[in-house]
Scaffold this active site. Structure first.
Site, PDB file in Angstrom:
ATOM      1  N   HIS A   1       1.100   5.277   1.065  1.00 29.27           N
ATOM      2  CA  HIS A   1       0.556   6.329   1.929  1.00 29.27           C
ATOM      3  C   HIS A   1       0.610   7.658   1.170  1.00 29.27           C
ATOM      4  O   HIS A   1       1.679   8.049   0.679  1.00 29.27           O
ATOM      5  CB  HIS A   1       1.415   6.481   3.185  1.00 29.27           C
ATOM      6  CG  HIS A   1       1.440   5.278   4.076  1.00 29.27           C
ATOM      7  ND1 HIS A   1       0.685   5.189   5.219  1.00 29.27           N
ATOM      8  CD2 HIS A   1       2.138   4.117   3.999  1.00 29.27           C
ATOM      9  CE1 HIS A   1       0.925   4.026   5.815  1.00 29.27           C
ATOM     10  NE2 HIS A   1       1.810   3.357   5.096  1.00 29.27           N
TER      11      HIS A   1
ATOM     12  N   HIS B   1       0.845  -1.201   0.000  1.00 32.62           N
ATOM     13  CA  HIS B   1       0.000   0.000   0.000  1.00 32.62           C
ATOM     14  C   HIS B   1       0.869   1.235   0.000  1.00 32.62           C
ATOM     15  O   HIS B   1       1.992   1.213   0.517  1.00 32.62           O
ATOM     16  CB  HIS B   1      -0.947   0.013   1.212  1.00 32.62           C
ATOM     17  CG  HIS B   1      -0.245  -0.175   2.511  1.00 32.62           C
ATOM     18  ND1 HIS B   1       0.131  -1.420   2.976  1.00 32.62           N
ATOM     19  CD2 HIS B   1       0.194   0.718   3.423  1.00 32.62           C
ATOM     20  CE1 HIS B   1       0.759  -1.276   4.131  1.00 32.62           C
ATOM     21  NE2 HIS B   1       0.815   0.022   4.425  1.00 32.62           N
TER      22      HIS B   1
HETATM   23  P1  AMP Z   1       2.235   0.281   7.193  1.00 31.65           P
HETATM   24  O1  AMP Z   1       2.839   0.566   8.535  1.00 31.65           O
HETATM   25  O2  AMP Z   1       2.952   0.959   6.053  1.00 31.65           O
HETATM   26  O3  AMP Z   1       2.047  -1.200   6.959  1.00 31.65           O
HETATM   27  O4  AMP Z   1       0.817   0.977   7.210  1.00 31.65           O
HETATM   28  C1  AMP Z   1      -0.347   0.343   7.584  1.00 31.65           C
HETATM   29  C2  AMP Z   1      -1.334   1.428   7.797  1.00 31.65           C
HETATM   30  O5  AMP Z   1      -2.630   0.882   7.740  1.00 31.65           O
HETATM   31  C3  AMP Z   1      -1.225   2.143   9.145  1.00 31.65           C
HETATM   32  O6  AMP Z   1      -0.950   3.512   8.927  1.00 31.65           O
HETATM   33  C4  AMP Z   1      -2.578   1.907   9.823  1.00 31.65           C
HETATM   34  O7  AMP Z   1      -3.035   3.033  10.506  1.00 31.65           O
HETATM   35  C5  AMP Z   1      -3.450   1.582   8.625  1.00 31.65           C
HETATM   36  N1  AMP Z   1      -4.593   0.697   8.894  1.00 31.65           N
HETATM   37  C6  AMP Z   1      -4.576  -0.507   9.507  1.00 31.65           C
HETATM   38  N2  AMP Z   1      -5.810  -1.048   9.506  1.00 31.65           N
HETATM   39  C7  AMP Z   1      -6.617  -0.165   8.859  1.00 31.65           C
HETATM   40  C8  AMP Z   1      -8.001  -0.147   8.532  1.00 31.65           C
HETATM   41  N3  AMP Z   1      -8.814  -1.163   8.857  1.00 31.65           N
HETATM   42  N4  AMP Z   1      -8.482   0.927   7.859  1.00 31.65           N
HETATM   43  C9  AMP Z   1      -7.665   1.952   7.544  1.00 31.65           C
HETATM   44  N5  AMP Z   1      -6.354   1.986   7.813  1.00 31.65           N
HETATM   45  C10 AMP Z   1      -5.832   0.950   8.461  1.00 31.65           C
END
Ligand code: AMP
Ligand code: ZN
Length: 138
Positions: free
Chosen positions: A103, A101
């Site tokens: 950001h 994903h």
């Molecule tokens: P990463 O640390 O790059 O893997 O980012 C994962 C991101 O997903 C984090 O910033 C979380 O806040 C976000 N996240 C986790 N679960 C959800 C969810 N159900 N809906 C929206 N964001 C999420």
């Protein structure tokens, strides 16, 4: 983690809710639950892959199109004057959800966020050595 249990696959399938902002055949974008700044949005490929390294080589155009479209919209909606596109691969880099994903984080002048604490190489020889070590892996 299997696609069955993957949280972002479950969001793509509509099994758990999200604050959706954009969707097309290839990608889905929704707000991050824990925003670095308001409007912080995640763009995910609809097909499961754990990290950038697993992303199909031909995914580039769909990814860039989605990032441009959503980046523009996030800036316009939040009044931001800039935005980051960041992507974490593997847990050492802070990845916590193992479905690749991107950001999209809106920025404004003087917002006080420092996501980019820079260092320096001790000298140009060590910088060239580092470049050579990476190039040797390619
Ligand atoms: P990463 O640390 O790059 O893997 O980012 C994962 C991101 O997903 C984090 O910033 C979380 O806040 C976000 N996240 C986790 N679960 C959800 C969810 N159900 N809906 C929206 N964001 C999420
Ligand atoms: Zn997934």
């Amino acid at each position: 983690m299997s696609e069955k249990d993957c949280i972002f696959c479950r969001i793509v399938r509509g099994e758990i809710p999200c604050a959706r902002v954009y969707e097309d055949d290839a990608v889905l974008a929704f707000l991050d639950l824990g925003p670095v700044r308001p409007g912080h949005t995640l763009l995910v490929p609809k097909a499961h892959c754990a990290t950038l390294l697993e992303l199909p080589g031909d995914f580039g155009p769909a990814l860039i199109a989605g990032l441009k479209k959503v980046g523009r919209a996030v800036m316009a909606a939040t009044g931001a004057t800039g935005f980051h596109v960041l992507q974490n691969n593997f847990s050492s880099a802070g990845q916590s959800v193992f479905h690749a994903h991107w950001h999209i984080i809106p920025r404004e002048d003087g917002d006080g966020l420092n996501l980019w604490p820079q260092g320096a190489y001790p000298d140009s020889a060590s910088m060239q050595e580092t470049a050579a070590a990476i190039a040797a892996q390619l």
